[in-house]
Each structure stands twice: as structure tokens, then as C-alpha cells.
Design a protein around this motif. Sequence first.
Motif, PDB file in Angstrom:
ATOM      1  N   VAL A 294       1.155  -0.997   0.276  1.00 57.45           N
ATOM      2  CA  VAL A 294      -0.070   0.131   0.195  1.00 57.45           C
ATOM      3  C   VAL A 294       0.612   1.022   0.288  1.00 57.45           C
ATOM      4  N   ASP A 295       0.353   2.108  -0.265  1.00 57.89           N
ATOM      5  CA  ASP A 295       0.916   3.645  -0.765  1.00 57.89           C
ATOM      6  C   ASP A 295       0.264   4.160   0.202  1.00 57.89           C
ATOM      7  N   ALA A 296       0.265   4.585   0.844  1.00 58.51           N
ATOM      8  CA  ALA A 296      -0.478   5.939   1.753  1.00 58.51           C
ATOM      9  C   ALA A 296       0.227   7.364   2.200  1.00 58.51           C
ATOM     10  N   TRP A 297      -1.088   8.178   1.965  1.00 55.67           N
ATOM     11  CA  TRP A 297      -0.994   9.657   2.408  1.00 55.67           C
ATOM     12  C   TRP A 297      -2.101   9.874   3.032  1.00 55.67           C
ATOM     13  N   VAL A 298      -1.458  10.578   4.017  1.00 61.14           N
ATOM     14  CA  VAL A 298      -1.956  10.733   5.332  1.00 61.14           C
ATOM     15  C   VAL A 298      -1.798  12.652   5.391  1.00 61.14           C
ATOM     16  N   VAL A 299      -3.424  13.321   5.215  1.00 61.96           N
ATOM     17  CA  VAL A 299      -3.533  14.390   5.337  1.00 61.96           C
ATOM     18  C   VAL A 299      -3.833  15.131   6.277  1.00 61.96           C
ATOM     19  N   GLN A 300      -3.132  15.717   7.642  1.00 64.19           N
ATOM     20  CA  GLN A 300      -3.944  16.162   8.948  1.00 64.19           C
ATOM     21  C   GLN A 300      -4.052  17.541   8.678  1.00 64.19           C
ATOM     22  N   ARG A 301      -5.588  17.809   8.833  1.00 62.23           N
ATOM     23  CA  ARG A 301      -5.903  19.330   8.609  1.00 62.23           C
ATOM     24  C   ARG A 301      -6.354  20.008  10.055  1.00 62.23           C
ATOM     25  N   ASP A 302      -6.665  19.213  10.945  1.00 61.02           N
ATOM     26  CA  ASP A 302      -6.709  19.647  12.205  1.00 61.02           C
ATOM     27  C   ASP A 302      -6.803  19.043  13.617  1.00 61.02           C
ATOM     28  N   VAL A 303      -5.598  20.011  14.846  1.00 59.23           N
ATOM     29  CA  VAL A 303      -5.116  19.119  15.441  1.00 59.23           C
ATOM     30  C   VAL A 303      -6.673  19.757  16.749  1.00 59.23           C
ATOM     31  N   ALA A 304      -6.996  19.275  17.555  1.00 64.31           N
ATOM     32  CA  ALA A 304      -7.814  20.009  18.872  1.00 64.31           C
ATOM     33  C   ALA A 304      -7.736  19.590  20.006  1.00 64.31           C
ATOM     34  N   ASP A 305      -7.296  20.425  21.280  1.00 59.40           N
ATOM     35  CA  ASP A 305      -7.273  19.811  22.067  1.00 59.40           C
ATOM     36  C   ASP A 305      -8.255  19.135  22.798  1.00 59.40           C
ATOM     37  N   PRO A 306      -8.503  18.431  24.030  1.00 57.75           N
ATOM     38  CA  PRO A 306      -9.652  17.401  24.149  1.00 57.75           C
ATOM     39  C   PRO A 306     -10.790  18.306  24.650  1.00 57.75           C
ATOM     40  N   ALA A 307     -10.328  19.131  25.452  1.00 61.22           N
ATOM     41  CA  ALA A 307     -12.127  20.079  26.029  1.00 61.22           C
ATOM     42  C   ALA A 307     -12.978  21.059  25.068  1.00 61.22           C
ATOM     43  N   LEU A 308     -12.128  20.748  23.379  1.00 61.19           N
ATOM     44  CA  LEU A 308     -12.356  21.698  22.043  1.00 61.19           C
ATOM     45  C   LEU A 308     -12.890  20.618  21.597  1.00 61.19           C
ATOM     46  N   TYR A 309     -12.340  19.625  21.728  1.00 62.52           N
ATOM     47  CA  TYR A 309     -13.566  18.141  21.062  1.00 62.52           C
ATOM     48  C   TYR A 309     -14.041  17.991  21.616  1.00 62.52           C
ATOM     49  N   VAL A 310     -14.418  17.663  22.927  1.00 68.22           N
ATOM     50  CA  VAL A 310     -15.334  17.462  24.113  1.00 68.22           C
ATOM     51  C   VAL A 310     -16.762  18.426  22.945  1.00 68.22           C
ATOM     52  N   GLY A 311     -16.443  19.318  23.920  1.00 65.64           N
ATOM     53  CA  GLY A 311     -17.564  20.288  23.874  1.00 65.64           C
ATOM     54  C   GLY A 311     -18.232  20.580  22.410  1.00 65.64           C
ATOM     55  N   THR A 312     -17.400  21.043  21.213  1.00 62.21           N
ATOM     56  CA  THR A 312     -18.012  20.711  19.853  1.00 62.21           C
ATOM     57  C   THR A 312     -18.591  19.172  20.154  1.00 62.21           C
ATOM     58  N   TRP A 313     -18.365  18.102  20.268  1.00 56.69           N
ATOM     59  CA  TRP A 313     -19.208  16.997  20.389  1.00 56.69           C
ATOM     60  C   TRP A 313     -20.834  17.064  20.782  1.00 56.69           C
ATOM     61  N   MET A 314     -20.321  17.540  21.945  1.00 52.71           N
ATOM     62  CA  MET A 314     -21.368  18.078  22.691  1.00 52.71           C
ATOM     63  C   MET A 314     -22.893  18.835  21.967  1.00 52.71           C
ATOM     64  N   ARG A 315     -22.215  19.873  21.832  1.00 51.43           N
ATOM     65  CA  ARG A 315     -23.327  20.839  20.727  1.00 51.43           C
ATOM     66  C   ARG A 315     -23.731  19.995  19.725  1.00 51.43           C
ATOM     67  N   ASP A 316     -23.199  19.386  19.191  1.00 52.12           N
ATOM     68  CA  ASP A 316     -23.718  18.653  18.043  1.00 52.12           C
ATOM     69  C   ASP A 316     -24.332  17.821  17.824  1.00 52.12           C
ATOM     70  N   GLY A 317     -24.191  16.690  19.174  1.00 54.74           N
ATOM     71  CA  GLY A 317     -25.749  15.825  19.517  1.00 54.74           C
ATOM     72  C   GLY A 317     -26.680  17.080  20.086  1.00 54.74           C
ATOM     73  N   GLY A 318     -26.996  18.369  20.370  1.00 52.19           N
ATOM     74  CA  GLY A 318     -27.484  18.737  20.755  1.00 52.19           C
ATOM     75  C   GLY A 318     -27.650  18.796  22.560  1.00 52.19           C
TER      76      GLY A 318
END
Length: 492
Positions: A294-318
Motif C-alpha cells: 500500500v501507498d498511504a498519504w495521510v493529511v492532517q487538517r486539524d488538531v483539537a485539544d480534548p476540551a474543545l473536541y468534547v465541547g464541539t461534539w457535545m453541542r453537535d449532539g444537542g
Amino acid sequence: MTRRLVSIAPALRRALVRNRFDTDTLLDALGPEVHAALGRNEPVPVRLASRSHGDLGVLIRLFLLADDVPRADAVRALAPLEVTDATDAGLLEPGADGAVRAALDLRPVDLGHGTRWIFSDLDGALRPHTTTKDHVLGVGHASLSLLRATPTTRTTSLLDLGTGSGIQALHGADCADTVTGTDLNERAIDLARATAAVNQVEIELLTGSWFDPVDGRTFARIVANPPFVVGDPRVRHTYRDSGLDLDGASELVVRQALDHLAPGGTAVLLASWVHVAGEDWRARIASWLPAHGVDAWVVQRDVADPALYVGTWMRDGGLDPRDPQSAERATDWLTHLADSNVEGVGFGFVYLRRTDAATDLLAEDLTHGFDDPLGDEALAYFERLAWLREHDVLSCRFGVDPHTALERVYLPGAEGWDQKAVRVHRGNGPRWQHDIDDLVAALLAGMSGPSMVLEELIELLALAHGEDVTELTESAVPLVHSLVRHGLVLPA
């Protein structure tokens, strides 16, 4: 629901076409400012503008604003589709005072070959709506980014793993001879089937977990927007929770996609990966790949700290983080990440190509903005990588891509301007840039002159600058490889 939604699809399509409920007409009718307000989920400007557009305005209020509309208006706008049939099929539901309103989200999207219409569940952005466990996500930022990241070249067969509303499968139908979509969520398969019907597109839709429905089959192209949310191994919403711990969903898809790629086939995967204290995230992804094939190309577009990450997905779930029960959920989530030594969560694209060579992985950050779609760039990357594998660069001639620019940065110094940086960068595609030095700049300049192989250019450069040929060669070869991978320098 499936048979009823599919059965009303022909009449619904006629109503949508008759009223020009498409992306271009909506932009013209609303104007750019009001259309932008629609994108921000601000209904009032859209509602006011829609009043002067007759039946089209009714469809805007009904499906894009989730408003209650008078039944008589809906009857007129949806003809030849009967409102009673639309209600029985689950597209509409009774509103207040005899009105009707949308029970599903139905919106036009331009996928690159004209308008298509997508069925999904209401997301509660404009009308309160409970997000259920089998919620089918609509047209969101993740799905649109995957669309732009997917190659559009012609292919024979395409698999859309975790098809959801069917948007990726629908996009693939414009460039693939056959399209297969799978999903564990039966409601998603129902809505994807309705999406295919209203767009008059043939898509094979299969219900099952991960790759189980296509066991033993291979495809020329695989796309996947899996439930990659990083958390504990529980499923609260099937569209985002996998039931696997941390980044287990991304690992599973990356590992198993290879078994379902035909030789030379390409996979385009949205994925997340954890950044663990003391570990390199690139090494983590490398551990998901075999040593060969396999040839693999991995492109990281963003890195979120845990607090921001959890808060974003909490709001996503209403969920409201101020609510005690929601706060407890956030506490458990953050504690689990902390106990796992997670310092951040990376997000991006994983491109895979099935080969018969030793595995090659390039994992890199691409956090700056760019305009051009990434999908065709990924195919070009794999072609450049294949060329590098087959050629000795020292015996080849190169040219600098016309979109490549040389930049020098000077800052004030004690005796005038001091040069602080030299870099080359692409003016198109992902807009890669590489820091170089004056010697490399001279090497690239030589590629624009009389045709010489790289080995001759290096010897000439060493002689002109008093450098050791062997040392210059050892540093120049990997640099040229890197510049070719990113398309700044190309074989002549």
C-alpha cells in the motif's frame, strides 16, 4: 418508510424540477447575502425573501426553514405530489392549525454535475428536534469536505462505506460504473434509497456492519465517512459513535479497506487519530498499515485539544454543557481521554492505493487554507510516487512546475536587510511550501536552463560553490524526492 418514500419520488421530483428547487435558482432568488444567512441558520431574512417567490418560496420555507406552511400552499407547491401521500410516506407531518411541515430534511446540493436532492433527518438547527440513536446526518461540513477530497476521474466500481444519507454514493454515481453503499443503520439505508430514487440513480444499498455486507468483494475506489468520533466504546448516535475505543473506528477502516481494494484501487477516508503523550501520531497511523502492498498519504487538517473536541461534539449532539446530566457526560468523556494520555485529537484524510510494492507512508500537516479540490491532487501524488519508485533521480531531468514561486524573506539588520528565509511554494493545489537555502535555489534555477540530468547539475553546482559533490548529492536527492512528491518539481 422506504417503499412509500420511493413510491412518491417521481411525483416529488417533478414538483422540485417544476419549481426549480435547485442550487443555482436558490442563490439567484435569495441573493448572496440572504443565501449566506441561510448557511448560518438565520431564518428571518430567508423567510422574508421567500415570500416573493411563489411556490418556490413555499418549498424554501417548508424544507430549508422547517416552517409550518398552510396546507393549501403545500398542495399547490408540491403538485403533482399529493400532500396526503407525502405525509403517509413520512416526508411531511401535521403542523399547527391545519398546516403541514417537513418531517425530513430535503435539500438541493450541487455535487459537481448539477443539482441533486438529499434526504436526511432534521438536525434541530431551525426547529427543535431530538437527535435519536439512528439519526441520519444531513449535508454537513464533514461530508462536503469528503466530496472535495474524493477523486472525480472515471472508475469502474465504488464502495461508499457508511453511506448515511447517500451523498457520497450519489457523488460517486457520476464517475463510477457501479456504486455500492453500506450502512449498519437501517434508517440510513432507507433514506439513501429514497435519495437514489428522487435523483433517478441506481445504487446498490446493503445493510450491515463495517465491511461485512461486501465480504470477499473488491472495488476500484472506496470512500468512507465512518463514525470516527474519539471517545469511550459506547454508541449513543450511530452516525458518529462506533462502539470502539478512542480512534479504533479509524484504525478498523484503514486496516480493512486494504482487503477490499482492487489492485491499483484507491481509498479516500475521513479519519481521526489520537495524539498520545510521548508518541508520534505518524507512528500510530503507520502501525495500522501492513509492511507491504500500500501507498498511504495521510493529511492532517486539524488538531483539537480534548476540551474543545468534547465541547464541539457535545453541542453537535444537542447537549447543553450547563445541564447537570450533560456535564456528567462531558466529565466522563474528558476523564477517559485523560486516563488514556490523549493530548489532542487529529482529523483529516487518509488516502490509500493498493500496490505490489513495499508500503510507503507520508503523513503530514496541511492546516493552512487552500481552494483546489484535494481528490485529483491525491491521484497525482500517487502517480508521482510511483514514478519516483521506478526511477533513479540522479539520471533524470527535471523542471520546476510553472506554479512554483521562489520567496525570500528579509528583516532589518545592523547593515541593511538580512535574509532570514528562502522558500519555494506552489501557487495551486494544496499550496505546499518548502524552506530551502540559496544553494538549493541555485539548483532549481539550473532546472529551468539547458536540459541536464540531476547528477550533472549537482556536479556543476558543487564546482561553482566549492562544495563537496558527495555531500551535496546526499542532501540533494532526498530534497528532490520531497519536491517531486509535492509537485513543485516534475520530471522533464
